[in-house]
Design an enzyme around this catalytic site. Structure first.
Site, PDB file in Angstrom:
ATOM      1  N   GLY A   1     -59.403 -21.939  62.989  1.00  3.94           N
ATOM      2  CA  GLY A   1     -60.751 -21.650  62.496  1.00  3.94           C
ATOM      3  C   GLY A   1     -60.815 -20.365  61.674  1.00  3.94           C
TER       4      GLY A   1
ATOM      5  N   GLU B   1     -59.799 -21.413  58.334  1.00  7.54           N
ATOM      6  CA  GLU B   1     -60.905 -22.222  57.800  1.00  7.54           C
ATOM      7  C   GLU B   1     -62.070 -21.335  57.361  1.00  7.54           C
ATOM      8  OE1 GLU B   1     -60.667 -24.567  61.393  1.00  7.54           O
ATOM      9  OE2 GLU B   1     -60.561 -26.397  60.194  1.00  7.54           O
TER      10      GLU B   1
ATOM     11  N   GLU C   1     -53.371 -25.945  64.973  1.00  2.14           N
ATOM     12  CA  GLU C   1     -54.046 -26.780  65.987  1.00  2.14           C
ATOM     13  C   GLU C   1     -53.112 -27.840  66.558  1.00  2.14           C
ATOM     14  OE1 GLU C   1     -55.375 -25.880  63.063  1.00  2.14           O
ATOM     15  OE2 GLU C   1     -57.489 -25.329  63.328  1.00  2.14           O
TER      16      GLU C   1
HETATM   17  N1  CAA Z   1     -58.494 -18.319  71.344  1.00  2.00           N
HETATM   18  C1  CAA Z   1     -58.599 -17.553  72.430  1.00  2.00           C
HETATM   19  N2  CAA Z   1     -57.812 -16.481  72.671  1.00  2.00           N
HETATM   20  C2  CAA Z   1     -56.874 -16.173  71.752  1.00  2.00           C
HETATM   21  C3  CAA Z   1     -56.704 -16.945  70.569  1.00  2.00           C
HETATM   22  C4  CAA Z   1     -57.575 -18.061  70.373  1.00  2.00           C
HETATM   23  N3  CAA Z   1     -57.513 -18.846  69.277  1.00  2.00           N
HETATM   24  N4  CAA Z   1     -55.678 -16.413  69.845  1.00  2.00           N
HETATM   25  C5  CAA Z   1     -55.236 -15.340  70.538  1.00  2.00           C
HETATM   26  N5  CAA Z   1     -55.963 -15.199  71.681  1.00  2.00           N
HETATM   27  C6  CAA Z   1     -55.797 -14.163  72.720  1.00  2.00           C
HETATM   28  C7  CAA Z   1     -54.561 -14.411  73.565  1.00  2.00           C
HETATM   29  O1  CAA Z   1     -54.836 -15.359  74.594  1.00  2.00           O
HETATM   30  C8  CAA Z   1     -54.287 -13.020  74.089  1.00  2.00           C
HETATM   31  O2  CAA Z   1     -55.190 -12.760  75.143  1.00  2.00           O
HETATM   32  P1  CAA Z   1     -54.634 -12.022  76.510  1.00  2.00           P
HETATM   33  O3  CAA Z   1     -54.211 -10.654  76.033  1.00  2.00           O
HETATM   34  O4  CAA Z   1     -55.834 -11.986  77.398  1.00  2.00           O
HETATM   35  O5  CAA Z   1     -53.490 -12.840  76.992  1.00  2.00           O
HETATM   36  C9  CAA Z   1     -54.687 -12.124  72.931  1.00  2.00           C
HETATM   37  O6  CAA Z   1     -55.534 -12.915  72.088  1.00  2.00           O
HETATM   38  C10 CAA Z   1     -53.500 -11.651  72.099  1.00  2.00           C
HETATM   39  O7  CAA Z   1     -52.760 -12.806  71.713  1.00  2.00           O
HETATM   40  P2  CAA Z   1     -51.189 -12.992  72.007  1.00  2.00           P
HETATM   41  O8  CAA Z   1     -50.789 -12.220  73.216  1.00  2.00           O
HETATM   42  O9  CAA Z   1     -50.910 -14.464  72.015  1.00  2.00           O
HETATM   43  O10 CAA Z   1     -50.576 -12.292  70.708  1.00  2.00           O
HETATM   44  P3  CAA Z   1     -49.194 -12.626  69.990  1.00  2.00           P
HETATM   45  O11 CAA Z   1     -49.014 -11.556  68.975  1.00  2.00           O
HETATM   46  O12 CAA Z   1     -48.119 -12.856  70.987  1.00  2.00           O
HETATM   47  O13 CAA Z   1     -49.453 -14.046  69.257  1.00  2.00           O
HETATM   48  C11 CAA Z   1     -50.686 -15.613  67.904  1.00  2.00           C
HETATM   49  C12 CAA Z   1     -50.380 -14.124  68.224  1.00  2.00           C
HETATM   50  C13 CAA Z   1     -49.449 -16.299  67.309  1.00  2.00           C
HETATM   51  C14 CAA Z   1     -51.822 -15.636  66.885  1.00  2.00           C
HETATM   52  C15 CAA Z   1     -51.101 -16.358  69.209  1.00  2.00           C
HETATM   53  O14 CAA Z   1     -52.125 -15.611  69.856  1.00  2.00           O
HETATM   54  C16 CAA Z   1     -51.625 -17.740  68.994  1.00  2.00           C
HETATM   55  O15 CAA Z   1     -50.858 -18.666  68.785  1.00  2.00           O
HETATM   56  N6  CAA Z   1     -52.980 -17.927  69.056  1.00  2.00           N
HETATM   57  C17 CAA Z   1     -53.606 -19.221  68.935  1.00  2.00           C
HETATM   58  C18 CAA Z   1     -53.639 -19.686  67.489  1.00  2.00           C
HETATM   59  C19 CAA Z   1     -54.262 -21.065  67.394  1.00  2.00           C
HETATM   60  O16 CAA Z   1     -53.782 -22.041  67.962  1.00  2.00           O
HETATM   61  N7  CAA Z   1     -55.381 -21.186  66.647  1.00  2.00           N
HETATM   62  C20 CAA Z   1     -56.084 -22.419  66.463  1.00  2.00           C
HETATM   63  C21 CAA Z   1     -57.197 -22.550  67.461  1.00  2.00           C
HETATM   64  S1  CAA Z   1     -57.985 -24.150  67.436  1.00  2.00           S
HETATM   65  C22 CAA Z   1     -59.058 -24.118  66.141  1.00  2.00           C
HETATM   66  O17 CAA Z   1     -59.189 -23.121  65.450  1.00  2.00           O
HETATM   67  C23 CAA Z   1     -59.866 -25.398  65.913  1.00  2.00           C
HETATM   68  C24 CAA Z   1     -60.642 -25.440  64.630  1.00  2.00           C
HETATM   69  O18 CAA Z   1     -60.176 -25.961  63.635  1.00  2.00           O
HETATM   70  C25 CAA Z   1     -62.018 -24.930  64.566  1.00  2.00           C
END
Ligand code: CAA
Length: 261
Positions: A112, A115, A135
């Site tokens: 998002g 996006e 995603e």
């Molecule tokens: N939602 C909720 N929490 C999130 C998040 C998300 N999308 N992305 C990161 N966070 C949180 C993590 O859970 C973490 O929280 P805690 O410290 O409480 O554990 C904090 O942010 C820091 O993140 P990381 O420890 O994971 O940091 P990193 O540097 O190791 O990794 C990252 C960074 C690669 C961005 C990883 O956080 C990640 O993969 N995040 C998810 C990305 C993702 O899948 N996004 C798509 C979401 S779905 C969507 O967006 C649908 C749509 O089309 C509308």
């Protein structure tokens, strides 16, 4: 005008004629929960109605523009709860913002977050920016325009890799493929986005607005009806004082003074 104390998840400020909205959930990399999207939408709409703002900027922080929709909030969703969720409606409201929006992106712009950046009109990226639609890694696909806007921006082949194989683009790749306008060192990305926005904000306001509408129409329609749409907007501008002013200023070799009328 709302100030930063009004919101829980964002900060807003007016810098000259540039309205700035900053995502402010750094602990979760600016994950976009529905409250945040609601605040972003409301703040952008307020700036859109504020004659003191001519162009808008949305940004995050150095580490993350936004790492996507908030997965913790989405995890238990059902199709019916999604229908009732205002989240989707916020994206439709963002599309209706008339003033141009520049995304100032550093670090992660994922899901998002990517996006949201692509829903803006221009993107200024820091060298550290990473764009992606991961995603697929959580068992879904983009739901806020990612499959459509990414494909239009970078073409089908690369969009497929991004959407169904979770490939990230570096800032340089994003520039090469036309997703972003420019890439600058990390310490300059916000300054550069605000500079670009300030330049646009100093131009004839009605023409800027209709120019945005006309370019966006190119994505929505056939060439024939896009050209007809453009012509109607072009004619409409001849009813503005700014058209008379702009052409008179050119002929008389003086700088124009825009009124937005
Ligand atoms: N939602 C909720 N929490 C999130 C998040 C998300 N999308 N992305 C990161 N966070 C949180 C993590 O859970 C973490 O929280 P805690 O410290 O409480 O554990 C904090 O942010 C820091 O993140 P990381 O420890 O994971 O940091 P990193 O540097 O190791 O990794 C990252 C960074 C690669 C961005 C990883 O956080 C990640 O993969 N995040 C998810 C990305 C993702 O899948 N996004 C798509 C979401 S779905 C969507 O967006 C649908 C749509 O089309 C509308």
């Amino acid at each position: 005008m709302s100030d930063e104390t009004t919101y829980q998840n964002i900060l807003t400020r007016l810098d000259g004629r540039v309205g700035i909205v900053q995502l402010n959930r750094p602990k979760v990399l600016n994950a976009l929960n529905k409250e945040t999207m609601g605040e972003v939408t409301e703040a952008l709409e307020l700036f859109d109605r504020n004659p003191d703002a001519g162009c808008l900027v949305i940004t995050g922080n150095e580490r993350a523009f936004a790492a996507g929709a908030d997965i913790t909030q989405m995890a238990e969703a059902t199709p019916v709860s999604m229908l009732d969720n205002p989240f989707i409606d916020y994206w439709d409201r963002l599309r209706r913002i008339g003033k141009p929006i520049v995304a100032a992106v550093s670090g992660y712009a994922l899901g998002g977050g990517c996006e949201l950046a692509m829903a803006c009109d221009m993107i200024v990226a820091s060298e550290t920016a990473r764009f992606g639609q991961p995603e697929i890694n959580i068992g879904v696909i983009p739901g806020a325009g990612g499959t459509q806007r990414m494909t239009r921006a970078v073409g089908k082949a690369l969009a497929m890799e991004i959407v169904i194989n979770g490939r990230f683009l570096t800032a340089e790749e994003a520039l090469r493929h036309g997703l972003v306008n420019r890439v600058v060192p990390v310490e300059l990305y916000l300054e550069e986005a605000v500079r670009l926005a300030a330049e646009i904000a100093a131009r004839a306001p009605v023409a800027v607005r209709l120019g945005k509408e006309a370019v966006n129409a190119a994505f929505e329609t056939t060439l024939q009806s896009g050209l007809a749409h453009e012509r109607r907007l072009f004619y409409m501008l001849f009813a503005t004082e700014d058209q008379k002013e702009g052409m008179d200023a050119f002929i008389n070799k003086r700088p124009p003074v825009w009124k937005g009328k």
